[in-house]
Design a protein around this motif. Sequence first.
Motif, mmCIF file in Angstrom:
data_model
loop_
_atom_site.group_PDB
_atom_site.id
_atom_site.type_symbol
_atom_site.label_atom_id
_atom_site.label_comp_id
_atom_site.label_asym_id
_atom_site.label_seq_id
_atom_site.Cartn_x
_atom_site.Cartn_y
_atom_site.Cartn_z
ATOM 1 N N PHE A 156 0.868 -1.178 0.000
ATOM 2 C CA PHE A 156 0.000 0.000 0.000
ATOM 3 C C PHE A 156 0.906 1.230 0.000
ATOM 4 O O PHE A 156 1.634 1.473 0.971
ATOM 5 N N THR A 157 0.879 2.009 -1.062
ATOM 6 C CA THR A 157 1.844 3.099 -1.202
ATOM 7 C C THR A 157 1.188 4.404 -1.650
ATOM 8 O O THR A 157 0.067 4.421 -2.165
ATOM 9 N N THR A 191 -2.507 8.848 2.169
ATOM 10 C CA THR A 191 -2.350 10.296 2.243
ATOM 11 C C THR A 191 -0.882 10.607 2.539
ATOM 12 O O THR A 191 -0.104 9.704 2.874
ATOM 13 N N PRO A 192 -0.473 11.880 2.458
ATOM 14 C CA PRO A 192 0.911 12.233 2.811
ATOM 15 C C PRO A 192 1.283 11.875 4.248
ATOM 16 O O PRO A 192 2.463 11.714 4.561
ATOM 17 N N THR A 193 0.275 11.737 5.131
ATOM 18 C CA THR A 193 0.546 11.339 6.519
ATOM 19 C C THR A 193 0.435 9.827 6.700
ATOM 20 O O THR A 193 0.391 9.337 7.828
#
Length: 212
Positions: free
Chosen positions: A173-174, A181-183
């Motif tokens: 999962f990337t 999300t970016p977090t």
Amino acid sequence: MMMMIMMGGVQILIKGLSIASGYYKDPQKTKDAWDDDGWFSTGDVGRFDKEGRLWVVDRKKSMFKLAQGEYVSPEHLESVLLKSPWVRQVWVYGKPSERYVVAVVVPEKKVVMEWGKRNGLDWDFLALCDLKNLKNEILTSLRSEVEAKKLPSFQKPVDVHLEASLDDLQQGFTLDKGMLTPTMKFKRAKMVEIYKDVIEEMYRHSHEGEKR
């Protein structure tokens, strides 16, 4: 601070002199977040530990409801399933028409390869992840983690899909796939879109098992 009990978690509501009375020039957003008695909904879901401490475990908007009316906090459940030695990443989902959850797991490659050697299978990672016996091993482990935490039985996954397409960091999962999300939180709607057919197949398989 006031707590509103929900099935599967506690919605955290707060009120006090240090809390604003509304959003600046946004009456609709204010109406959505504050009730008539002035309690503000944080949007967080929490749980109490044995010492009475409150832990924030999920966002209310991330929770989903199963067919019998039970709510599931996916982030909390995923944190439990991550304790399995088989699991590198995990995402859980429950259709509102179903009574149990399903899971998509990115397996720990090293653990999978060691399992293959113990079973006399000199195969590559992708081939091993296609094996029904391996999937059953991982599913049993996931269900054991739920039991160990004494979570409700409807939080035991009824089926699991193994995501074996990994990047250089052995992540399935990337960000690049648009899953996070970016977090590094799941884009849950996107995950449902990506795994739509897989979800349907897992539930179909579980229903066939019930008939046998």
